[in-house]
Design an enzyme around this catalytic site. Structure first.
Site, PDB file in Angstrom:
ATOM      1  N   CYS A   1       0.864  -1.187   0.000  1.00 17.22           N
ATOM      2  CA  CYS A   1       0.000   0.000   0.000  1.00 17.22           C
ATOM      3  C   CYS A   1       0.894   1.229   0.000  1.00 17.22           C
ATOM      4  O   CYS A   1       2.106   1.113  -0.183  1.00 17.22           O
ATOM      5  CB  CYS A   1      -0.985  -0.007   1.169  1.00 17.22           C
ATOM      6  SG  CYS A   1      -0.259   0.237   2.800  1.00 17.22           S
TER       7      CYS A   1
ATOM      8  N   ARG B   1      -3.228  -0.656   5.416  1.00 17.31           N
ATOM      9  CA  ARG B   1      -3.831  -1.737   4.624  1.00 17.31           C
ATOM     10  C   ARG B   1      -2.897  -2.913   4.359  1.00 17.31           C
ATOM     11  O   ARG B   1      -3.304  -4.075   4.498  1.00 17.31           O
ATOM     12  CB  ARG B   1      -4.343  -1.195   3.289  1.00 17.31           C
ATOM     13  CG  ARG B   1      -5.478  -0.210   3.441  1.00 17.31           C
ATOM     14  CD  ARG B   1      -5.832   0.465   2.142  1.00 17.31           C
ATOM     15  NE  ARG B   1      -4.727   1.337   1.718  1.00 17.31           N
ATOM     16  CZ  ARG B   1      -4.661   1.944   0.547  1.00 17.31           C
ATOM     17  NH1 ARG B   1      -5.614   1.764  -0.351  1.00 17.31           N
ATOM     18  NH2 ARG B   1      -3.644   2.730   0.243  1.00 17.31           N
TER      19      ARG B   1
ATOM     20  N   ASP C   1      -8.350   3.628   1.804  1.00 13.40           N
ATOM     21  CA  ASP C   1      -7.268   3.828   2.760  1.00 13.40           C
ATOM     22  C   ASP C   1      -7.832   4.407   4.059  1.00 13.40           C
ATOM     23  O   ASP C   1      -8.299   5.547   4.078  1.00 13.40           O
ATOM     24  CB  ASP C   1      -6.234   4.778   2.165  1.00 13.40           C
ATOM     25  CG  ASP C   1      -4.963   4.861   2.980  1.00 13.40           C
ATOM     26  OD1 ASP C   1      -4.968   4.462   4.162  1.00 13.40           O
ATOM     27  OD2 ASP C   1      -3.957   5.347   2.428  1.00 13.40           O
TER      28      ASP C   1
END
Length: 155
Positions: free
Chosen positions: A8, A14, A125
């Site tokens: 990420c 994440r 996100d």
């Protein structure tokens, strides 16, 4: 040994969540000896930082172990070292391809939700949304799909 790298932007929300969730699934399936699982960032902003407190809180809430981890940046060499390079969103994929030279000849690069019925969709996100519950739901769904595909291909 199947090598999976989750990626990420900063490697604190994440991708670490995906790493912990996937490792837990693999462990519970008795397959830990068949996998090497890690995570990385496309940026350098969070290098050296631990997982985000929201990710840690969500993992504790659902009973998934939080593994020791410090944010690292993805490198070009990761393309050679991993079988799967799994990004969380379109920007991650763009940046991942840029890091590896804008080529994916072996088809190793994918979005996590590409392993679900929601292929092509992004995982939001939680750094921006603040919603670690939705991110966890999407990460879990993607990890389940990824593990199913790997199992179907044969370990």
């Amino acid at each position: 040994m199947i090598k999976v790298l989750f990626i990420c932007h900063g490697n604190i929300c994440r991708s670490t969540m995906a790493q912990f969730v996937f490792q837990d699934m693999v462990n519970k399936a008795g397959l830990s000896g068949n996998f090497h699982i890690d995570s990385a960032a496309t940026s350098r902003e969070e290098i050296g930082n631990p997982p985000h407190h929201g990710t840690v809180r969500k993992m504790k809430e659902v009973g998934i172990p939080v593994l020791p981890h410090r944010a690292v940046q993805m490198t070009k060499k990761d393309y050679e070292n991993y079988d799967y390079l799994i990004g969380m969103d379109s920007w991650n994929i763009r940046n991942m391809l840029s890091i590896v030279g804008n080529k994916d000849p072996e088809g190793k690069v994918a979005r996590l939700l590409d392993f679900t019925s929601r292929a092509g969709q992004d995982i939001a996100d939680p750094w921006y949304t603040g919603n670690f519950d939705v991110t966890y739901r999407d990460v879990r769904e993607g990890c389940e799909g990824l593990l199913c595909q790997i199992m179907e291909e044969g370990i």
